[in-house]
Design a protein around this motif. Sequence first.
Motif, PDB file in Angstrom:
ATOM      1  N   ILE A 115       0.839  -1.203   0.000  1.00 38.35           N
ATOM      2  CA  ILE A 115       0.000   0.000   0.000  1.00 38.35           C
ATOM      3  C   ILE A 115       0.874   1.254   0.000  1.00 38.35           C
ATOM      4  O   ILE A 115       0.626   2.207  -0.743  1.00 38.35           O
ATOM      5  N   ASP A 116       1.917   1.242   0.841  1.00 38.14           N
ATOM      6  CA  ASP A 116       2.820   2.395   0.889  1.00 38.14           C
ATOM      7  C   ASP A 116       3.534   2.596  -0.439  1.00 38.14           C
ATOM      8  O   ASP A 116       3.718   3.731  -0.898  1.00 38.14           O
ATOM      9  N   ARG A 117       3.945   1.472  -1.073  1.00 43.13           N
ATOM     10  CA  ARG A 117       4.623   1.585  -2.360  1.00 43.13           C
ATOM     11  C   ARG A 117       3.693   2.172  -3.418  1.00 43.13           C
ATOM     12  O   ARG A 117       4.065   3.083  -4.173  1.00 43.13           O
ATOM     13  N   LEU A 118       2.448   1.667  -3.452  1.00 42.00           N
ATOM     14  CA  LEU A 118       1.489   2.155  -4.429  1.00 42.00           C
ATOM     15  C   LEU A 118       1.155   3.624  -4.186  1.00 42.00           C
ATOM     16  O   LEU A 118       1.078   4.424  -5.129  1.00 42.00           O
ATOM     17  N   ARG A 119       0.984   3.982  -2.909  1.00 44.75           N
ATOM     18  CA  ARG A 119       0.675   5.374  -2.582  1.00 44.75           C
ATOM     19  C   ARG A 119       1.821   6.292  -3.025  1.00 44.75           C
ATOM     20  O   ARG A 119       1.595   7.350  -3.607  1.00 44.75           O
ATOM     21  N   GLY A 120       3.052   5.870  -2.750  1.00 49.62           N
ATOM     22  CA  GLY A 120       4.201   6.684  -3.136  1.00 49.62           C
ATOM     23  C   GLY A 120       4.350   6.796  -4.638  1.00 49.62           C
ATOM     24  O   GLY A 120       4.686   7.864  -5.176  1.00 49.62           O
ATOM     25  N   GLU A 121       4.082   5.689  -5.347  1.00 52.01           N
ATOM     26  CA  GLU A 121       4.230   5.698  -6.801  1.00 52.01           C
ATOM     27  C   GLU A 121       3.204   6.623  -7.454  1.00 52.01           C
ATOM     28  O   GLU A 121       3.526   7.406  -8.351  1.00 52.01           O
ATOM     29  N   LEU A 122       1.953   6.532  -7.001  1.00 49.41           N
ATOM     30  CA  LEU A 122       0.915   7.391  -7.572  1.00 49.41           C
ATOM     31  C   LEU A 122       1.115   8.846  -7.178  1.00 49.41           C
ATOM     32  O   LEU A 122       0.775   9.760  -7.940  1.00 49.41           O
ATOM     33  N   ALA A 123       1.667   9.061  -5.981  1.00 47.40           N
ATOM     34  CA  ALA A 123       1.892  10.440  -5.532  1.00 47.40           C
ATOM     35  C   ALA A 123       2.906  11.158  -6.420  1.00 47.40           C
ATOM     36  O   ALA A 123       2.901  12.392  -6.495  1.00 47.40           O
ATOM     37  N   LEU A 124       3.765  10.383  -7.112  1.00 43.62           N
ATOM     38  CA  LEU A 124       4.737  11.008  -8.010  1.00 43.62           C
ATOM     39  C   LEU A 124       4.054  11.768  -9.144  1.00 43.62           C
ATOM     40  O   LEU A 124       4.619  12.697  -9.724  1.00 43.62           O
ATOM     41  N   LEU A 125       2.809  11.347  -9.482  1.00 38.00           N
ATOM     42  CA  LEU A 125       2.098  11.987 -10.587  1.00 38.00           C
ATOM     43  C   LEU A 125       1.350  13.243 -10.163  1.00 38.00           C
ATOM     44  O   LEU A 125       0.881  13.997 -11.025  1.00 38.00           O
ATOM     45  N   THR A 126       1.221  13.460  -8.872  1.00 34.81           N
ATOM     46  CA  THR A 126       0.449  14.610  -8.391  1.00 34.81           C
ATOM     47  C   THR A 126       0.971  15.945  -8.925  1.00 34.81           C
ATOM     48  O   THR A 126       0.177  16.783  -9.376  1.00 34.81           O
TER      49      THR A 126
END
Length: 358
Positions: A115-126
């Motif tokens: 979950i943390d990995r996915l959250r961090g990966e998607l946050a890169l697109l913000t």
Amino acid sequence: MSGDGENGPPPDPERGERPTVTGGGPTAVAQLSEDAVRVFRWVSDHGVCAARTLGEALGLPEARTASAVTTLTGLLLLRRLPDDPDLLVPVAPDAAIAALVAPQEAALRRQLAEIDRLRGELALLTPFYAEGQRRRQGRTPLTVVTDLQTVVGMITEATIRCAQEVRTCHPGGGRSPALLEQAYIRDRDMLRRGVRMRTLYQHTARYHLPTQEYARRMTDEGAEIRTLSELFGRMVAFDGETVLIPHQDDPDAAVVIQDPSTVAYLCATFDHAWSLAEPYHPAWTESPVRDEVKQAIVRLLAEGMKDEMVARRLGMSLRTCRKHIAEIMEQLGAASRFQAGYLARVESSGPAPAQPGG
């Protein structure tokens, strides 16, 4: 699994038995019944106990004793001795907890890490999304540019940035050879980048030799060119995001439109005209396109337009327009331009109905 064992009889409330509750996960375990608690206390007090004597010692039926033993071994609270499987020894609850919970905790930690990995990966697109929002909101819906060189520079820049499609609409006759040569170099580079290019001219542009040559070279590069008797106006649209149209009062000025709704409307207007237009072919002297031009002249004459306005609407010279009008009047036997339009309209609508008493 219940406190009575997987294959044992159902719990009996009158004997103080509680139904066991299992979780929904793959590693769910049984809850303890009162029988299982009594068996565990007995074995813990004695240190080691034969399974076959438990029921007699506790005063429990053999089936209930067996079910309790099954539950306790499943919970790792009892274990059988390797040398004598009938002998049971107790296991410290802390050790059982560690053995049972540790795998589930490890799985949970893996899920949390994912979950943390996915959250961090998607946050890169913000930041990219936020920047795009700022750019869209920061666009000026409509900008008037009055300097000709600035207009040319904006078109050049938009051409370089264009990535998908450019729509161009050029009312009037053919353009000058110098402008066509500049346009060819610029447009050729776009086509070679894979940009789709669609251009609309009026039918009269088929007369123009420089335009014929430009059209031939551009279609060889992959451009699409069509003609129509009348066009809605001059425009160039880049990627369905930016449209440039001429200024109404200043021939050297342009209006840059970036409002999404207005751009979409103009592109839809172009697409509709495109669907009605004819593919460009230079040799058209006796083609239906020539007839369509004459029909447009007749229609405009019937509306009462003067020769100059008809010529301007159809993108032809006044001399050419008057030549067509003369041919039409002679063909219809009309004495005036308005009469020619009227007669042509009557002729196209079929014979008039008979008058009463005639």
